[in-house]
Design a protein around this motif. Structure first.
Motif, PDB file in Angstrom:
ATOM      1  N   ASP A 210      43.662  39.473  40.974  1.00  0.00           N
ATOM      2  CA  ASP A 210      42.372  39.931  40.453  1.00  0.00           C
ATOM      3  C   ASP A 210      41.469  39.963  41.610  1.00  0.00           C
ATOM      4  O   ASP A 210      41.311  38.655  42.470  1.00  0.00           O
ATOM      5  N   PRO A 211      40.658  40.913  41.834  1.00  0.00           N
ATOM      6  CA  PRO A 211      39.683  40.656  42.986  1.00  0.00           C
ATOM      7  C   PRO A 211      38.261  39.728  42.650  1.00  0.00           C
ATOM      8  O   PRO A 211      37.552  39.412  43.422  1.00  0.00           O
ATOM      9  N   ASN A 212      38.347  39.525  41.263  1.00  0.00           N
ATOM     10  CA  ASN A 212      37.142  38.759  40.808  1.00  0.00           C
ATOM     11  C   ASN A 212      37.598  37.425  40.673  1.00  0.00           C
ATOM     12  O   ASN A 212      36.815  36.247  40.770  1.00  0.00           O
ATOM     13  N   GLU A 213      38.883  37.041  39.939  1.00  0.00           N
ATOM     14  CA  GLU A 213      39.322  35.709  39.671  1.00  0.00           C
ATOM     15  C   GLU A 213      40.706  35.606  39.555  1.00  0.00           C
ATOM     16  O   GLU A 213      41.157  36.056  38.391  1.00  0.00           O
ATOM     17  N   TRP A 214      41.319  35.354  40.468  1.00  0.00           N
ATOM     18  CA  TRP A 214      42.841  35.135  40.428  1.00  0.00           C
ATOM     19  C   TRP A 214      43.360  34.356  39.437  1.00  0.00           C
ATOM     20  O   TRP A 214      42.536  33.316  39.066  1.00  0.00           O
ATOM     21  N   ARG A 236      33.807  29.695  40.533  1.00  0.00           N
ATOM     22  CA  ARG A 236      32.967  30.605  40.905  1.00  0.00           C
ATOM     23  C   ARG A 236      31.816  30.126  41.631  1.00  0.00           C
ATOM     24  O   ARG A 236      31.524  28.833  41.687  1.00  0.00           O
ATOM     25  N   ARG A 253      37.479  31.175  30.507  1.00  0.00           N
ATOM     26  CA  ARG A 253      38.653  31.504  31.632  1.00  0.00           C
ATOM     27  C   ARG A 253      39.722  31.787  30.864  1.00  0.00           C
ATOM     28  O   ARG A 253      40.605  32.990  31.234  1.00  0.00           O
ATOM     29  N   LYS A 256      39.551  35.211  29.099  1.00  0.00           N
ATOM     30  CA  LYS A 256      39.341  36.534  30.051  1.00  0.00           C
ATOM     31  C   LYS A 256      40.758  36.830  30.308  1.00  0.00           C
ATOM     32  O   LYS A 256      40.994  37.980  30.409  1.00  0.00           O
ATOM     33  N   GLU A 358      43.334  37.154  46.003  1.00  0.00           N
ATOM     34  CA  GLU A 358      42.083  37.198  45.868  1.00  0.00           C
ATOM     35  C   GLU A 358      41.361  38.490  46.659  1.00  0.00           C
ATOM     36  O   GLU A 358      40.129  38.791  46.418  1.00  0.00           O
ATOM     37  N   GLN A 360      39.760  41.785  47.739  1.00  0.00           N
ATOM     38  CA  GLN A 360      38.682  42.508  46.756  1.00  0.00           C
ATOM     39  C   GLN A 360      38.501  44.030  47.635  1.00  0.00           C
ATOM     40  O   GLN A 360      37.964  44.889  46.813  1.00  0.00           O
TER      41      GLN A 360
END
Length: 402
Positions: A210-214, A236, A253, A256, A358, A360
């Motif tokens: 996930d580019p925002n939060e693996w 973060r 978390r 999500k 990670e 992006q």
């Protein structure tokens, strides 16, 4: 006079060293500053190559009976919800004696060796004992230990430091620990919620890009044997430890990534810093390093404990030969071989694993995921991927070093 060997650190690496040397009849003492096996929830995956080494020591079958056998692992794209790639170690039965990963927490491993095998082989394990100084001489190593407020001095022929990333043994010898610390920390959350029952397409070992939060998601048996799922996330930017570990932060978390009705039941949670570092040498005279005292890495891929156990087996086989009369340059060979494995494989692979999850840049990310999908779909490329991920390639490369 018998050779005296002291091991500092009663984690899996220290206990494998003790077992390997104790089975050969050597006088071994393990000292550990904690009061007993620490319920450290970080390491829990034992790869096929490591299981084979433990099998040679006679302990693998017992551990397999207590752990979770995980032949498959998956890479997921959280953005699309798709399973990008699945690798199945059961197809490697012609290469691996144990064609699976064993999900077995490291504190259980330590407890097994210290309670089940130490007395059998005359291994002395001293908990609540801290090393406060190490002085090396040409023919011996002198240590000061403190236990229950009482200070004692000891002399040994060889000292093995398996005392973690902040190793006092390594620092006592002024051995540099080269590398870096990640800006973000990692959040580990364990829940009793059974993801496997609700998502039967999940394996016991899952990696979510996930580019925002693996996220990494794994199953272990837990203390009561009923099963826990562990999730690992990055913190973060600007997030405090208190925020990450708050009830709201933990639930946010998990929801999500894995939305469901109601809160998750949390067994434990923790935040910890993550490093990528390797000691400049694993040997200085009669002082030797193994495991996290010699190299640390991020946990993506479950390579830290496995690489440390590989250190232990390599080191102890050479130390036995040296004690029996071989030239002690064998211990320098240990350092060269295992340092190569740490730098070229464990460090390189874990850094690459993190970047994969990670990434992006959309073009780069799609290319990485496509390559992973193609590798899993091709039997020969899949086997090559699993060899590297199981550290089989690292063992072969290390053995080629002379």
């Amino acid at each position: 006079m018998s050779t005296r060997i002291m091991i500092v650190g009663a984690g899996p690496v220290g206990m494998v060293c003790a077992l390997a040397l104790g089975q050969k009849g050597f006088e071994v003492t393990v000292v550990e500053r904690e009061g007993g096996p620490v319920m450290d929830q970080r390491a829990a995956s034992i790869h096929p190559t490591t299981l084979e080494m433990l099998g040679a020591l006679g302990v693998a079958e017992t551990m397999i009976g207590k752990g979770l056998v995980a032949p498959k692992y998956q890479y997921h794209d959280r953005v699309t919800g798709e399973i990008v790639a699945e690798f199945d170690l059961s197809t490697m039965g012609d290469e691996f004696r144990y064609p699976f990963v064993l999900q077995y927490e490291q504190y259980k491993f330590t407890n097994d060796v210290s309670t089940c095998y130490a007395d059998q082989f005359g291994i002395a394990v001293r908990f609540s004992t801290e090393v406060t100084s190490v002085v090396q001489h040409a023919d011996r190593v002198e240590l000061t230990l403190v236990s229950n407020g009482e200070e004692t001095r000891h002399v040994v022929d060889y000292l093995i430091g398996a005392d973690g990333g902040r190793s006092l043994v390594r620092k006592s010898q002024d051995i540099a620990f080269e590398g870096f610390t990640y800006d973000e920390r990692f959040v580990k959350i364990a829940t009793r919620f059974d993801f496997g029952a609700h998502r039967q397409d999940y394996a016991y070992r899952n990696y979510f890009s996930d580019p925002n939060e693996w996220c990494n998601l794994f199953k272990v048996r837990g203390e009561d044997g009923l099963g826990l799922w562990r999730a690992i996330f990055p913190t973060r930017i600007g997030e405090t430890e208190d925020d990450a570990l708050s009830h709201a932060g933990i639930q946010e978390r998990l929801q999500k990534f894995f939305p469901k009705t109601g809160d998750y039941e949390i067994a434990y949670s923790a935040v910890y810093a993550v490093n990528q570092r390797v000691a400049e040498t694993f040997r200085k005279g009669r002082v030797l390093l193994a495991g996290d005292s010699a190299h640390v890495n991020n946990p993506i891929g479950g390579m830290g404990m496995n690489g440390g156990i590989h250190d232990a087996i390599n080191l102890c086989s050479k130390l036995v030969q040296v004690i029996q009369g071989a030239d002690d340059s064998l211990l320098d060979l240990y350092s060269r071989q295992r340092r190569k494995a740490a730098v070229d494989f464990v460090q390189a692979q874990t850094i690459q694993n993190k970047r994969l999850l990670e990434e992006q840049d959309l073009t780069v990310r799609n290319a990485h995921l496509h390559a992973l999908h193609e590798a899993a779909a091709d039997p020969e490329r899949a086997r090559a991927f699993m060899r590297r991920a199981s550290l089989a390639d690292s063992l072969k490369a290390a053995a080629s070093v002379t």
